[in-house]
Design a protein around this motif. Structure first.
Motif, PDB file in Angstrom:
ATOM      1  N   PRO A 215       0.805  -1.227   0.000  1.00 34.50           N
ATOM      2  CA  PRO A 215       0.000   0.000   0.000  1.00 34.50           C
ATOM      3  C   PRO A 215       0.837   1.276   0.000  1.00 34.50           C
ATOM      4  O   PRO A 215       0.384   2.327  -0.453  1.00 34.50           O
ATOM      5  CB  PRO A 215      -0.817  -0.124   1.298  1.00 34.50           C
ATOM      6  N   THR A 216       2.068   1.203   0.482  1.00 30.57           N
ATOM      7  CA  THR A 216       2.945   2.377   0.491  1.00 30.57           C
ATOM      8  C   THR A 216       3.810   2.454  -0.767  1.00 30.57           C
ATOM      9  O   THR A 216       4.638   3.357  -0.895  1.00 30.57           O
ATOM     10  CB  THR A 216       3.872   2.347   1.719  1.00 30.57           C
ATOM     11  N   GLY A 217       3.620   1.521  -1.688  1.00 29.48           N
ATOM     12  CA  GLY A 217       4.377   1.542  -2.928  1.00 29.48           C
ATOM     13  C   GLY A 217       5.673   0.773  -2.889  1.00 29.48           C
ATOM     14  O   GLY A 217       6.457   0.820  -3.850  1.00 29.48           O
ATOM     15  N   ARG A 218       5.925   0.043  -1.817  1.00 31.07           N
ATOM     16  CA  ARG A 218       7.144  -0.747  -1.725  1.00 31.07           C
ATOM     17  C   ARG A 218       7.060  -1.959  -2.647  1.00 31.07           C
ATOM     18  O   ARG A 218       6.015  -2.610  -2.739  1.00 31.07           O
ATOM     19  CB  ARG A 218       7.354  -1.218  -0.286  1.00 31.07           C
ATOM     20  N   VAL A 219       8.159  -2.267  -3.319  1.00 31.33           N
ATOM     21  CA  VAL A 219       8.196  -3.403  -4.236  1.00 31.33           C
ATOM     22  C   VAL A 219       8.288  -4.703  -3.439  1.00 31.33           C
ATOM     23  O   VAL A 219       9.282  -4.962  -2.767  1.00 31.33           O
ATOM     24  CB  VAL A 219       9.390  -3.296  -5.205  1.00 31.33           C
ATOM     25  N   LEU A 220       7.223  -5.509  -3.524  1.00 34.09           N
ATOM     26  CA  LEU A 220       7.219  -6.816  -2.890  1.00 34.09           C
ATOM     27  C   LEU A 220       7.688  -7.908  -3.852  1.00 34.09           C
ATOM     28  O   LEU A 220       8.291  -8.893  -3.444  1.00 34.09           O
ATOM     29  CB  LEU A 220       5.811  -7.159  -2.392  1.00 34.09           C
ATOM     30  N   GLY A 221       7.377  -7.718  -5.125  1.00 39.00           N
ATOM     31  CA  GLY A 221       7.745  -8.719  -6.117  1.00 39.00           C
ATOM     32  C   GLY A 221       7.229  -8.326  -7.483  1.00 39.00           C
ATOM     33  O   GLY A 221       6.861  -7.169  -7.721  1.00 39.00           O
ATOM     34  N   ALA A 248      -1.903  -9.163  -9.397  1.00 35.64           N
ATOM     35  CA  ALA A 248      -0.830  -8.582  -8.586  1.00 35.64           C
ATOM     36  C   ALA A 248      -1.399  -7.838  -7.385  1.00 35.64           C
ATOM     37  O   ALA A 248      -0.849  -7.907  -6.270  1.00 35.64           O
ATOM     38  CB  ALA A 248       0.021  -7.650  -9.442  1.00 35.64           C
ATOM     39  N   GLU A 249      -2.498  -7.132  -7.586  1.00 41.81           N
ATOM     40  CA  GLU A 249      -3.137  -6.398  -6.489  1.00 41.81           C
ATOM     41  C   GLU A 249      -3.706  -7.349  -5.440  1.00 41.81           C
ATOM     42  O   GLU A 249      -3.631  -7.073  -4.229  1.00 41.81           O
ATOM     43  CB  GLU A 249      -4.237  -5.489  -7.041  1.00 41.81           C
ATOM     44  N   MET A 250      -4.253  -8.473  -5.875  1.00 42.60           N
ATOM     45  CA  MET A 250      -4.792  -9.441  -4.918  1.00 42.60           C
ATOM     46  C   MET A 250      -3.674 -10.074  -4.095  1.00 42.60           C
ATOM     47  O   MET A 250      -3.828 -10.303  -2.885  1.00 42.60           O
ATOM     48  CB  MET A 250      -5.602 -10.507  -5.657  1.00 42.60           C
ATOM     49  N   ILE A 251      -2.547 -10.357  -4.745  1.00 44.71           N
ATOM     50  CA  ILE A 251      -1.407 -10.902  -4.013  1.00 44.71           C
ATOM     51  C   ILE A 251      -0.914  -9.888  -2.985  1.00 44.71           C
ATOM     52  O   ILE A 251      -0.635 -10.229  -1.831  1.00 44.71           O
ATOM     53  CB  ILE A 251      -0.275 -11.289  -4.978  1.00 44.71           C
ATOM     54  N   ALA A 252      -0.816  -8.625  -3.399  1.00 47.08           N
ATOM     55  CA  ALA A 252      -0.366  -7.569  -2.487  1.00 47.08           C
ATOM     56  C   ALA A 252      -1.303  -7.432  -1.303  1.00 47.08           C
ATOM     57  O   ALA A 252      -0.868  -7.235  -0.162  1.00 47.08           O
ATOM     58  CB  ALA A 252      -0.253  -6.254  -3.239  1.00 47.08           C
ATOM     59  N   GLU A 253      -2.598  -7.553  -1.552  1.00 52.90           N
ATOM     60  CA  GLU A 253      -3.579  -7.447  -0.466  1.00 52.90           C
ATOM     61  C   GLU A 253      -3.401  -8.591   0.530  1.00 52.90           C
ATOM     62  O   GLU A 253      -3.436  -8.381   1.748  1.00 52.90           O
ATOM     63  CB  GLU A 253      -4.995  -7.466  -1.041  1.00 52.90           C
ATOM     64  N   ASP A 254      -3.199  -9.799   0.025  1.00 53.03           N
ATOM     65  CA  ASP A 254      -2.998 -10.950   0.905  1.00 53.03           C
ATOM     66  C   ASP A 254      -1.668 -10.860   1.651  1.00 53.03           C
ATOM     67  O   ASP A 254      -1.502 -11.484   2.714  1.00 53.03           O
ATOM     68  CB  ASP A 254      -3.045 -12.249   0.111  1.00 53.03           C
ATOM     69  N   ALA A 255      -0.716 -10.118   1.089  1.00 57.21           N
ATOM     70  CA  ALA A 255       0.609  -9.996   1.705  1.00 57.21           C
ATOM     71  C   ALA A 255       0.701  -8.801   2.648  1.00 57.21           C
ATOM     72  O   ALA A 255       1.796  -8.471   3.125  1.00 57.21           O
ATOM     73  CB  ALA A 255       1.673  -9.872   0.615  1.00 57.21           C
TER      74      ALA A 255
END
Length: 262
Positions: A215-221, A248-255
């Protein structure tokens, strides 16, 4: 071989031992001491001591009959633990399965490792294609779609440091071969939210990729869909961009609660 292995820049015994471990793991088969010595930056006695220490710690195994070295079972245990705790793969698995079922092409999940692409998970296409990528392999950041998707969204200072680590080797006639040219490409990626591999790493292989951002724009993957030009033109592959971004957004939400490794 990595630059730090060629020059012996790692400091301290631990750093040298890890470099020696990298040296063994970089080979695709059991390797004898006589084969490792020309590849190492250390004298014979130093390399032997490093390897023996790794064997005693279970990080390497040496075959008594041949004297060949292979990764040890302790390393396998540590790798499995790292995969569970530091990799996006367990979190992303159901989303990768769903995306794979919808598009029928190769799916890659990756994270950045010192400016390079670490493939942490892969789903093969319904009709698999031979290509470089495999889970656990490290690929270049500058000439892969998933690499560019992640590099583009790094903070300026981190991106500059990551670009200095790129080899800019011309794998194909389409490969970007300078930091200046890559920066122009990454600016387009940030603007469009999507990246492409236009046969830049392997002839005939193309992909569309999206970053996985906190959510802060950090690169997770990063996430990509890959195919061959013989099967699907890049223009057709680009139509999958909305579905790729959504996944990608769904993965980020779960992470969201994942303790992302620095």
């Amino acid at each position: 071989m990595d630059d730090h292995l060629r020059t012996g820049r790692s400091e301290g015994t631990v750093g040298k031992a890890l470099d020696a471990l990298d040296l063994v793991c970089a080979q695709d088969r059991p390797v004898r001491f006589s084969e490792l010595l020309p590849l190492s930056p250390w004298p014979k006695g130093t390399l032997y001591r490093l390897l023996q220490t790794l064997v005693k710690q279970g990080m390497l195994h040496v075959e008594p009959e041949t004297g060949s070295y292979t990764p040890g079972l302790r390393l396998v245990q540590l790798a499995h633990s790292a995969w569970r705790k530091s990799s996006l793969a367990p979190i992303a698995r159901p989303h990768l399965d769903a995306l794979s079922g919808k598009v029928g092409e190769t799916i890659h999940l990756a994270q950045l490792d010192r400016g390079q692409v670490l493939y942490v998970e892969k789903r093969n296409a319904r009709h698999p294609l031979p290509m470089f990528s495999e889970a656990g392999k490290v690929g270049p950041g500058y000439c892969t779609g998933v690499g560019k998707a992640m590099l583009a969204h790094l903070p300026d200072r981190e991106r500059c440091a990551a670009l200095q680590l790129q080899a800019f080797h011309p794998h194909t006639a389409q490969t970007i071969t300078s930091a200046e040219e890559l920066e122009i490409e990454l600016a387009k990626v940030r603007e469009e939210g999507i990246a492409f591999d236009r046969e830049e790493h392997e002839p005939g292989i193309v992909c569309v990729a999206a970053p996985i951002l906190s959510p802060t724009g950090r690169v997770l993957g990063g996430l990509s869909v890959t195919t061959s030009t013989a099967r699907r033109p890049l223009e057709d592959l680009a139509t999958l961009a909305p579905l790729l971004r959504e996944t990608a957004e769904m993965i980020a939400e779960d992470a969201a609660d994942w303790q992302f490794p620095g």
